[in-house]
Design a protein around this motif. Structure first.
Motif, short mmCIF file in Angstrom:
data_model
loop_
_atom_site.label_atom_id
_atom_site.label_comp_id
_atom_site.label_asym_id
_atom_site.label_seq_id
_atom_site.Cartn_x
_atom_site.Cartn_y
_atom_site.Cartn_z
N LEU A 1 0.83 -1.20 0.00
CA LEU A 1 0.00 0.00 0.00
C LEU A 1 0.87 1.25 0.00
CD1 LEU A 1 -2.55 -1.18 2.73
CD2 LEU A 1 -2.76 -1.41 0.24
N VAL A 2 1.90 1.24 0.83
CA VAL A 2 2.84 2.36 0.89
C VAL A 2 3.54 2.51 -0.46
CG1 VAL A 2 4.96 3.22 1.97
CG2 VAL A 2 3.15 2.21 3.40
N ALA A 3 3.94 1.40 -1.06
CA ALA A 3 4.65 1.44 -2.34
C ALA A 3 3.77 2.04 -3.44
CB ALA A 3 5.12 0.03 -2.73
N ILE A 4 2.51 1.64 -3.48
CA ILE A 4 1.58 2.19 -4.49
C ILE A 4 1.43 3.70 -4.28
CG2 ILE A 4 -0.83 2.22 -5.24
CD1 ILE A 4 -0.84 -0.85 -4.59
N ALA A 5 1.25 4.11 -3.04
CA ALA A 5 1.10 5.53 -2.75
C ALA A 5 2.34 6.32 -3.17
CB ALA A 5 0.81 5.72 -1.26
N ARG A 6 3.51 5.80 -2.87
CA ARG A 6 4.76 6.47 -3.23
C ARG A 6 4.91 6.58 -4.74
NH1 ARG A 6 5.80 9.61 0.47
NH2 ARG A 6 6.14 8.71 2.49
N ARG A 7 4.54 5.51 -5.46
CA ARG A 7 4.63 5.54 -6.93
C ARG A 7 3.78 6.64 -7.53
NH1 ARG A 7 4.64 -0.11 -6.78
NH2 ARG A 7 2.43 -0.24 -7.30
N HIS A 8 2.70 6.99 -6.85
CA HIS A 8 1.80 8.02 -7.35
C HIS A 8 2.07 9.39 -6.72
CE1 HIS A 8 -0.34 4.42 -8.72
NE2 HIS A 8 -0.79 5.22 -9.67
N GLY A 9 3.12 9.49 -5.94
CA GLY A 9 3.50 10.77 -5.35
C GLY A 9 2.62 11.24 -4.22
N ALA A 10 1.92 10.33 -3.59
CA ALA A 10 1.02 10.70 -2.49
C ALA A 10 1.77 10.76 -1.17
CB ALA A 10 -0.12 9.69 -2.38
N GLU A 11 1.30 11.61 -0.30
CA GLU A 11 1.75 11.63 1.08
C GLU A 11 1.13 10.40 1.74
OE1 GLU A 11 2.23 15.05 4.40
OE2 GLU A 11 0.30 14.96 3.38
N VAL A 12 1.89 9.71 2.60
CA VAL A 12 1.41 8.47 3.21
C VAL A 12 1.29 8.68 4.72
CG1 VAL A 12 1.71 5.98 3.39
CG2 VAL A 12 2.64 7.20 1.40
N VAL A 13 0.07 8.52 5.23
CA VAL A 13 -0.23 8.79 6.63
C VAL A 13 -0.90 7.57 7.25
CG1 VAL A 13 -1.44 10.34 8.22
CG2 VAL A 13 -0.58 11.22 6.04
N ALA A 14 -0.44 7.19 8.44
CA ALA A 14 -1.07 6.08 9.17
C ALA A 14 -1.83 6.64 10.37
CB ALA A 14 -0.03 5.09 9.65
N TYR A 15 -2.97 6.01 10.64
CA TYR A 15 -3.74 6.27 11.86
C TYR A 15 -3.82 4.93 12.59
CZ TYR A 15 -5.19 10.90 10.32
OH TYR A 15 -5.21 12.22 9.93
N PHE A 16 -3.17 4.87 13.77
CA PHE A 16 -3.13 3.64 14.56
C PHE A 16 -4.19 3.72 15.65
CE2 PHE A 16 -1.35 1.28 18.24
CZ PHE A 16 -1.47 0.01 17.70
N PHE A 17 -5.12 2.76 15.63
CA PHE A 17 -6.22 2.72 16.59
C PHE A 17 -5.80 1.91 17.80
CE2 PHE A 17 -7.97 4.28 12.83
CZ PHE A 17 -9.09 5.02 13.17
N ALA A 18 -5.54 2.60 18.90
CA ALA A 18 -5.06 1.97 20.12
C ALA A 18 -6.26 1.49 20.93
CB ALA A 18 -4.21 2.96 20.92
N ALA A 19 -6.68 0.27 20.66
CA ALA A 19 -7.81 -0.31 21.39
C ALA A 19 -7.37 -1.68 21.90
CB ALA A 19 -9.01 -0.47 20.47
N ASP A 20 -7.81 -2.03 23.08
CA ASP A 20 -7.46 -3.38 23.55
C ASP A 20 -8.54 -4.37 23.10
OD1 ASP A 20 -9.55 -3.30 25.47
OD2 ASP A 20 -8.20 -2.50 26.99
N ALA A 21 -8.18 -5.63 23.17
CA ALA A 21 -9.07 -6.69 22.67
C ALA A 21 -10.41 -6.71 23.41
CB ALA A 21 -8.38 -8.04 22.76
N ALA A 22 -10.40 -6.47 24.71
CA ALA A 22 -11.64 -6.51 25.48
C ALA A 22 -12.63 -5.45 24.98
CB ALA A 22 -11.35 -6.31 26.97
N ASP A 23 -12.15 -4.25 24.71
CA ASP A 23 -13.03 -3.21 24.18
C ASP A 23 -13.54 -3.57 22.79
OD1 ASP A 23 -12.71 -1.64 26.45
OD2 ASP A 23 -11.08 -0.45 25.58
N ALA A 24 -12.65 -4.09 21.95
CA ALA A 24 -13.05 -4.48 20.60
C ALA A 24 -14.09 -5.60 20.64
CB ALA A 24 -11.84 -4.90 19.78
N LEU A 25 -13.90 -6.57 21.53
CA LEU A 25 -14.86 -7.67 21.66
C LEU A 25 -16.24 -7.15 22.09
CD1 LEU A 25 -12.58 -10.31 23.38
CD2 LEU A 25 -13.71 -10.58 21.16
N ARG A 26 -16.24 -6.24 23.05
CA ARG A 26 -17.50 -5.69 23.54
C ARG A 26 -18.22 -4.93 22.43
NH1 ARG A 26 -17.43 -1.17 25.14
NH2 ARG A 26 -15.40 -1.13 26.14
N ARG A 27 -17.49 -4.09 21.69
CA ARG A 27 -18.12 -3.33 20.60
C ARG A 27 -18.58 -4.26 19.48
NH1 ARG A 27 -14.07 0.55 21.94
NH2 ARG A 27 -12.63 -0.31 20.42
#
Length: 155
Positions: free
Chosen positions: A73-99
């Protein structure tokens, strides 16, 4: 033009975050929308490349748990000259299971999917080719997201 890559457990708020923050400005690429495609990874990469080639910003909305998964994904973005930004969702498994248990129909994933992704989950790093990395936490009380700005790299 930017390529946003969302990273996190199932049910950590990634798709909701996309809808709240990017739906009006970015194309949406998600394997969840490609359930009947025989080669979802290939199709995802094709859709990503098409959006970027057309000059449109795009969000890749999947768990994207490891550097290996994110690399094409990063490689494709770089080939097209895009800025590459990550958003990391810091959630624990217990919260994810409940949701996840509150989800209905196709939105709900088997519990094992959350544990499987948790085992493989690696927070994104600038060394993967990201220009910026944000940490995101869902405030379940009001449905808002707290986004931590990226750390400034040393000079």
């Amino acid at each position: 033009m930017e390529c946003v890559i969302l990273v996190g457990l199932p049910a950590s708020g990634k798709s909701t975050f996309f809808r709240q923050r990017f739906a009006g400005t970015h194309d949406h690429v998600s394997k969840d929308l490609l359930r009947h495609n025989r080669q979802p990874q290939r199709r995802q990469e094709q859709l990503l490349a098409e959006s970027l080639a057309a000059g449109r910003s795009v969000v890749v909305d999947n768990t994207n748990p490891s550097a290996t998964v994110r690399a094409p994904l990063v490689a494709i973005a770089r080939r097209h000259g895009a800025e590459v930004v990550a958003y990391f969702f810091a959630a624990d498994a217990a919260d994810a299971l409940r949701r996840n248990r509150a989800r209905q129909g196709r939105e709900r994933v088997p519990d094992v999917a959350i544990f499987t992704v948790r085992k493989r989950l690696q927070p994104p790093e600038l060394s993967e080719g990201f220009d910026r990395i944000y940490e995101v936490r869902l405030n379940e009380a009001d449905g808002t997201f707290a986004v931590t700005p990226p750390a400034v790299p040393p000079p």
